[in-house]
Enzyme design. Structure first.
Site, PDB file in Angstrom:
ATOM      1  N   TYR B 100      -9.726  -1.627  36.624  1.00  0.00           N
ATOM      2  CA  TYR B 100     -11.281  -1.178  35.845  1.00  0.00           C
ATOM      3  C   TYR B 100     -12.610   0.261  36.641  1.00  0.00           C
ATOM      4  CZ  TYR B 100     -10.148  -4.655  32.153  1.00  0.00           C
ATOM      5  OH  TYR B 100      -9.845  -5.078  30.704  1.00  0.00           O
ATOM      6  N   ASP B 248      18.245 -20.632  39.586  1.00  0.00           N
ATOM      7  CA  ASP B 248      18.569 -20.378  38.056  1.00  0.00           C
ATOM      8  C   ASP B 248      20.028 -20.034  38.739  1.00  0.00           C
ATOM      9  OD1 ASP B 248      17.033 -21.659  36.743  1.00  0.00           O
ATOM     10  OD2 ASP B 248      16.421 -19.951  35.760  1.00  0.00           O
TER      11      ASP B 248
END
Lengths: 697, 367
Positions: B100, B248
Site C-alpha cells: 500500500y 501429514d
C-alpha cells in the site's frame, strides 16, 4: 412408381414455374381415408385451382412479411430494388428518394408507436410504359427478370406486387404509381389493386398528371408496419445499400422527418450484365422437358447448340451420339426415357464452364469507396474473386473489410484517468465484428446464421490475421466484414431472399476472398502493432523515469540534482528506442501500404493507398453536406488539375482501363489531412507524390 | 527525517547503493542494471556435508531500458525507497503495508505502480537476496502464525513469558525472533516437536503431552513461517534440543519437513540460519498405516497433482537417501495419502497416548 415420378417433376419445375398448380388428387385421397367415406366425385367437386395471390395472402411470411417491422423493410426493399434495377438497365446513374411517413390513425403518434406508414420511392429511371404499369405492380409473378439468366436484384417478379398486396391486405389502400418515360411524354398516375383470386390487376384510377420530374417512377404504398431503428431496420438496410452501391445517390426522409443523404461517391455505372442462355449443368430434368417443348429449333442438334450456352454444333452431335438419339430428331417429340437419357448424357459430358460476362461485380474500387464513405475506420480493403460456377450458374464473390477507429476518434475515450483500484482493469473492447451480406448488391439483414457467407466468416481463422476470436464466434474488434455474391441466380434458402444457400463452391469462394482480405488486414495490424509497441516503449520509459528519479532522490535523502538525472535518463531512453526507427514503424516516413493492393489506410497524417478514391468520396460528401465550406477546388487541386466533380469522374472512367491492365493496381499515395473538416487550413498544401515527403519534426 | 540520532544502518547503506547504481549508470549513459540472484531450483545446490540447500551464484539482470523489465525496475526502486524509510523511522511493517505504501497512480497516466500485492512481494524477496539482507533486517515481518507451548521462558519486550503457564493456547510466535527481539531465558525441555497442523498441536497441548514427555510443542499452521523455523533452530542450536517433525503423509508434508531440515529453494540464502539439518521426520510415514493398522478407508486417493509433486520430490538431491526413496515410493504404490487427523479413527487421543509414545520409544523416525 408413376406417382413418385410426378411429384419429382413437380419439385423439379420449382425453379421454372410457379409450383402452386393444383395439388395432385392422390394426396388428398390418402389423407381422407380413415374418416367416413366420400366418393371421388364429391371430392372432385371440392378440388379447385389456388391462385398464387391467394396462396401468398395466407403465407405472407414466405415473402418476408412475417411481422410489421420486417414487412415495412420488405416493402421499402422491393421498391428500391426495382428502382435501381430499372435505372441500371437503362444506363442511368440512379437518384433514389425514399420517404417514410406515419399515417395517423386518429391521434398523431410518434414514429416508434405508429402502426401505419406511407412509403414513397421515387427514382430517375426510364419510367414504365402506361400499359404495363398495372400488371407490374398488381400481378404476382409478372416481370422481365424471371425468364432470363441475367444478374439483377429482383429475380422472380413477386416483390413489388407482393408489397402492394400486403398493403392492400393490411390497410385496404391501393398502390399509387406515377411514371413518366421522358420529358416529352406525359406523366401517368395509377391507382391499382390486385384481384387476389385471379391474380389480375384492378385499376382504380388512371389519369395524366403534371409531374415535376422529367423522367422516372414513383411508387406509393400504404402499409401496416412498425418503425424501429437498430438491427435489421429500414435505416440499416438503406445504409448498407449505399455501401454496396456507391454509384447511387440516395435520399432518405425518415419518419422522424430527418433527411439522410447518401451521396454518390462512385461516378460510374456498373457494367451492364449480359443475359446468358442456361448452362446444361444448371438445369433439371423438368426444365429440359419444358425447353424441348418451347424451343424454336426443329432439330435436336440445333436445339442443343442454340438454346444452351457452351454447346457447339460439334459437341451437340457428340452428345446426340452418346445419348443414341438422332441429330435431326424433333425436339418436341422427345419424351420419356429418351429425354431422360439425353438429360443424363448432358450432365455427364464435359462442357466448358458458362461465360462469366453475365455478372457485374461491384468492383474493388467501388467497394472501397462505399466502405470508406459509410464506415469510419482506419483500414479498408476489398477483394473481387474471379468468377466461379455452381450448378452451371456463374457467380462472383467479393469481400471487403473496414477495420479500426479513425485516428481522430481514437484519443477521445482514453481521457478519463481515474486511479484504478485493485482488481479494476482497463475496459476491454469486447465488441464483435459485424458482417454485412449482399446478394446482387442487395443487403441481406435476416437469418444471418443460416447464410453461407456467415458460415464462411465463422470458419475463417481470424486469429491468423491478428484478431481475437473465440471458438465458433465472430472475430472481435472494430471490424465490419463485407461479403457480396453476384450471380445470375443467387440460391436463396427461401423466397423471402434472406440467406444464401450453402453450396460448397460458394462457400469455398467466400472463404478464399475472406482469407485474402484477412491477409491484408493482418499485414496492416502487425505493422501498426509494431509501431504501437515502439511507441509504448518510449512511453513506458518516459513514464517511469519520473518515478525512478523521485525514488532515488528520496533514497539519497533529498540531495539529488533531480533534473540532471532525469535529463540523462531521458537521453538514454530516446537513444535506445531510436528516433528514426520508431518513426519508420509508426509510418511517419514513406513506404505506403506495402503489399496491400486495393486498400485504404487512414492515419493521423492522412490517407494511404487508394487515395484518389478517398479524396473523391470526401469531396462528394462535402458537397452533399450542407455545412461544407465552399473551398473545394483547393482540395481537388491535389490531383494536379482543378477539375470539377463531373470531370474528375470522367477522368476516373478514362483511367480505369490502363489501371486494371497493370493488374497489381498498387498505388501508394499520400493525401493531405483526411480530417479536413477539422483543420480546414492544412488540406490543400500537401502535394501528392508516389513517395511521400518525410514529415519535418 | 534528518533529526534522527541513529547511525545509518548497514541495510540502509545497501538500499542507498541501489540509487547510486542508477546515478552512476546515468552519468556514463549506460542502462542502469541491478544484479539479482536467481531464486529457482536451477540456482540452488544441496550441500551434503552441511545438509543444507545453498544458493548458487547465478544472477539475472534487471535493466531499466528494457520494455519487459522497465516496470519491475521502477518497482524495485520504489520498494527500496519504502524499505529505507522504514530503516530511518525504525519501524517494522508487513508485506501488505509495503504494497500500500508504494502503490500510487503514475502521474499523467492511469497506470498504477503496483496492481496487486503479488507484484510487490517478489520484489521484496528480490531485494532480500540481492542485498543479502534478512527480512527482519529489512524490518518486514510476516504474520504471527505459529504457536508454542512447553517448558520454555522468553523475554519479549521486557515481559517474562513462561510458555508452561499459558494454558492450552500457548504463546504466539512473533515473526521476528532474533535475540534482540526475543530472548530465551530458560529452557528445560528434552526435545522440540514441530507439528504441521494447528489442530493436532491443539490435541497435544490439550492433552498436556509436553508435560508428560518434557518437550516444546511448536506449530506453524501449515508451511511454518520464518519465525517458527528460526525459533526451532535457536532452541536446537542454543539448547541442543533435537527437533522432530510431525506432518501429514502426503508430498506437501514431506516438503514441509525438508524445508525445516534443509531450507527452501526460494529462500535458499536463508538456509544458513533457518535450516535444522539434524531434524528428524517422525511421521506420518507411509509405513504407518500398516504399522498402526489404520484402515484403508481413512486414506485419501492421491490426485494427479500429488503424484506429480511426489515424483518431483524424488528427484531432489536431498531426498535421494534410499530410506526416503522407499518412503515416497511406498506412498505412490499405495496410491493413498493420510492426514494426521485420520489417527482419530482409532481413538480421539490415539496420537497422544499411542502413536507418539510408541514412535519415541522405538526411535522410529526418518532422517
Amino acid at each position: 412408381m408413376a406417382q413418385k415420378k410426378e411429384s419429382a417433376s413437380e419439385t423439379e419445375s420449382k425453379s421454372s414455374a410457379p409450383r402452386l398448380t393444383p395439388e395432385p388428387a392422390a394426396k388428398t385421397k390418402a389423407a381422407a381415408k380413415p374418416a367416413e367415406r366420400v366418393t371421388a366425385v364429391e371430392m372432385g367437386a371440392r378440388q379447385r385451382e389456388i391462385s398464387v395471390s391467394e396462396f401468398f395472402t395466407k403465407n405472407r411470411h414466405l415473402l418476408g412479411f412475417d411481422n410489421p417491422r420486417k414487412a415495412l423493410l420488405t416493402c421499402v426493399k422491393e421498391a428500391v430494388d426495382n428502382a435501381l434495377d430499372a435505372c441500371e438497365e437503362a444506363g442511368i446513374l440512379p437518384d433514389v428518394t425514399v420517404k417514410l411517413e406515419v399515417v395517423p390513425n386518429g391521434e398523431p403518434v410518434a414514429p416508434s408507436q405508429a402502426s401505419r406508414f406511407r412509403i414513397t420511392v421515387t427514382d430517375n429511371g426510364p419510367g414504365i410504359v402506361r400499359q404495363q404499369i398495372p400488371r407490374i405492380f398488381a400481378k404476382l409473378l409478372y416481370g422481365s427478370k424471371f425468364h432470363r439468366l441475367r444478374m439483377s436484384r429482383g429475380q422472380q417478379g413477386i416483390g413489388i406486387s407482393a408489397a402492394g398486396m400486403y398493403g392492400q391486405l393490411t390497410t385496404g389502400k391501393p398502390v399509387k404509381i406515377i411514371s413518366r418515360i421522358g420529358p416529352k411524354a406525359a406523366a401517368h398516375f395509377f391507382e391499382v389493386q390486385i384481384d387476389t383470386k385471379k391474380n389480375e390487376p384492378l385499376v382504380h384510377e388512371n389519369k395524366q398528371i403534371d409531374w415535376e420530374q422529367p423522367r422516372g417512377t414513383q411508387v406509393t404504398l400504404e402499409v401496416e408496419g412498425k418503425y424501429q431503428k437498430g438491427r435489421a431496420s429500414v435505416d440499416e438496410w438503406l445504409e448498407q445499400t449505399s455501401i454496396a452501391n456507391p454509384h447511387v445517390k440516395l435520399i432518405y426522409l425518415t419518419p422522424e422527418r430527418e433527411t439522410k443523404e447518401y451521396p454518390r461517391t462512385y461516378h460510374e455505372l456498373p457494367p451492364q450484365p449480359r443475359e446468358i442462355k442456361p448452362h446444361p449443368y444448371g438445369i433439371e430434368f423438368g426444365m429440359l422437358l419444358k425447353m424441348l417443348q418451347d424451343t424454336k429449333s426443329h432439330t435436336l442438334s440445333g436445339f442443343l447448340a442454340g438454346d444452351f450456352c457452351r454447346i457447339s454444333l460439334q459437341l451437340a452431335e457428340e452428345i446426340c451420339k452418346t445419348a443414341k438419339v438422332s441429330l435431326s430428331a424433333k425436339p418436341r417429340e422427345l419424351k420419356g426415357p429418351v429425354a431422360e437419357t439425353l438429360y443424363k448424357t448432358l450432365q455427364e459430358t464435359k462442357i466448358m464452364a458458362p461465360p462469366t460476362n453475365c455478372i457485374s461485380p461491384i468492383g474493388e474500387k467501388a467497394i472501397l469507396s462505399g466502405l470508406y464513405k459509410q464506415i469510419k475506420g482506419e483500414f479498408y480493403t476489398a477483394v473481387s474473386r474471379p468468377p466461379a460456377v455452381y450448378r452451371g450458374n456463374p457467380f462472383i464473390i467479393e469481400a471487403g473489410l473496414a477495420y479500426g477507429n479513425r485516428p481522430q476518434d481514437q484519443h477521445k475515450p482514453q481521457q478519463p484517468a481515474m486511479p484504478k483500484a485493485e482488481g479494476e482493469h482497463e475496459e476491454e473492447d469486447s465488441e464483435l465484428a459485424r458482417v454485412i451480406r449482399y446478394a446482387n448488391r442487395v443487403p441481406l439483414l435476416y437469418q444471418q446464421s443460416a447464410c453461407s457467407t456467415f458460415k464462411a466468416v465463422l470458419s475463417t481463422t481470424w486469429k491468423n490475421y491478428g484478431l481475437t476470436q473465440s471458438r465458433g464466434a465472430l472475430p472481435g474488434g472494430p471490424l465490419v466484414i463485407f461479403v457480396h455474391m453476384a450471380s445470375v441466380w443467387v440460391p436463396f434458402t427461401s423466397e423471402s431472399k434472406e440467406a444464401i444457400a450453402d453450396y460448397d463452391e460458394i462457400q469455398k469462394e467466400i472463404t478464399l476472398a475472406l482469407r485474402e482480405c484477412g491477409r491484408r488486414l493482418g499485414l496492416f495490424v502487425r505493422r501498426r502493432e509494431r509501431a504501437a509497441s515502439e511507441f509504448r516503449r518510449r512511453n513506458i520509459f518516459e513514464l517511469y523515469i519520473e518515478e525512478v528519479v523521485e525514488a532515488c532522490n528520496r533514497l539519497k535523502g533529498g540531495t539529488l540534482p533531480k533534473e540532471k538525472l532525469k535529463g540523462q535518463l531521458q537521453k538514454i531512453a530516446s537513444a535506445r528506442t531510436g528516433g528514426q526507427k520508431t518513426d519508420d514503424a509508426l509510418g511517419k516516413t514513406g513506404g505506403g501500404p506495402e503489399g496491400l493492393p486495393h486498400s485504404i489506410i487512414v492515419t493521423a497524417e492522412g490517407v494511404e493507398g487508394e487515395t484518389e478514391l478517398a479524396t473523391q468520396v470526401e469531396a462528394d460528401q462535402a458537397t452533399a453536406a450542407p455545412t461544407a465550406e465552399p473551398d473545394l477546388p483547393g482540395k481537388t487541386a491535389s490531383t494536379d488539375e482543378p477539375a470539377p466533380k463531373e470531370k474528375a469522374a470522367k477522368e476516373n472512367r478514362a483511367k480505369k482501363l490502363p489501371k486494371t491492365a497493370t493488374k497489381s493496381g498498387q498505388i501508394a499515395l499520400f493525401a493531405g489531412e483526411s480530417g479536413a473538416k477539422k483543420k480546414p487550413g492544412g488540406r490543400s498544401t500537401k502535394p501528392v507524390k508516389s513517395v511521400a515527403p518525410r514529415k519535418p519534426k | 527525517m534528518t533529526t534522527k540520532t541513529k547511525k545509518t544502518t548497514l541495510v540502509e547503506k545497501k538500499l542507498i547503493g541501489l540509487a547510486d547504481i542508477v546515478i552512476q549508470a546515468a552519468d556514463r549513459s549506460k542502462d542502469p542494471t541491478f544484479q539479482i540472484p536467481i531464486r529457482a531450483l536451477s540456482n540452488v545446490s544441496f550441500n551434503e556435508r552441511k545438509g543444507l540447500i545453498e544458493m548458487g551464484s547465478k544472477k539475472q539482470e534487471r535493466s531499466f531500458f528494457n520494455v519487459g523489465m522497465a516496470k519491475k525496475f521502477m518497482q524495485t526502486v520504489l520498494v527500496a525507497d519504502a524499505l529505507s524509510e522504514l530503516q530511518r523511522a525504525d519501524l517494522t511493517t508487513s508485506l501488505r503495508e509495503i504494497y500500500y505504501r508504494t502503490k500510487h497512480t503514475i502521474q499523467d497516466s492511469h497506470e498504477n505502480t503496483f496492481d496487486t500485492q503479488d507484484e510487490s512481494d517478489p520484489v521484496i524477496e528480490d531485494l532480500e537476496v540481492s542485498l543479502a539482507a534478512l527480512r527482519e533486517e529489512l524490518h518486514v515481518r510476516a504474520e504471527n502464525s505459529g504457536s508454542i507451548v512447553g517448558p520454555v521462558v522468553f523475554g519479549d519486550d521486557g515481559d517474562r513469558v513462561d510458555c508452561a503457564k499459558l494454558g492450552k493456547g500457548g504463546y504466539s510466535v512473533p515473526s521476528i525472533v532474533e535475540p534482540e527481539y526475543l530472548e530465551i531465558r530458560r529452557c528445560t525441555a528434552d526435545f522440540v516437536l514441530l507439528v504441521e497442523k494447528g489442530t493436532q498441536w491443539n490435541r497435544l497441548s490439550e492433552d498436556k503431552f509436553w508435560r508428560r514427555y518434557n518437550c516444546v510443542l511448536l506449530t506453524g499452521n501449515g508451511q511454518p513461517p520464518r519465525g517458527v523455523r528460526r525459533l526451532a533452530r535457536r532452541l536446537h542450536e542454543e539448547y541442543k534440543l533435537p527437533v522432530y517433525v510431525l506432518v501429514d503423509n502426503d508430498p506437501w508434508g514431506y516438503y514441509i519437513y525438508s524445508v525445516i531440515k534443509q531450507g527452501s529453494i526460494n529462500l535458499a540464502f536463508e538456509s544458513q540460519r533457518m535450516a535444522i539439518p539434524k531434524a528428524k521426520f517422525m511421521g506420518l510415514s507411509s509405513a504407518d498405516p500398516e504399522q498402526y493398522e489404520l484402515p484403508r478407508n481413512v486414506g485419501i486417493k492421491l490426485n494427479d497433482k500429488d503424484i506429480a509433486r511426489a515424483k518431483e520430490l524424488m528427484n531432489y538431491e536431498w531426498f535421494k537417501k534410499p530410506a526416503w526413496q522407499a518412503e515416497i515410493k511406498r506412498m505412490l504404490t499405495s496410491g493413498l495419502k493420510y492426514e494426521l487427523d485420520a489417527l482419530a479413527n482409532k481413538d480421539f487421543q490415539y496420537l497422544t497416548k499411542k502413536y507418539l509414545p510408541k514412535k519415541l520409544q522405538e526411535r522410529d523416525w526418518l532422517d
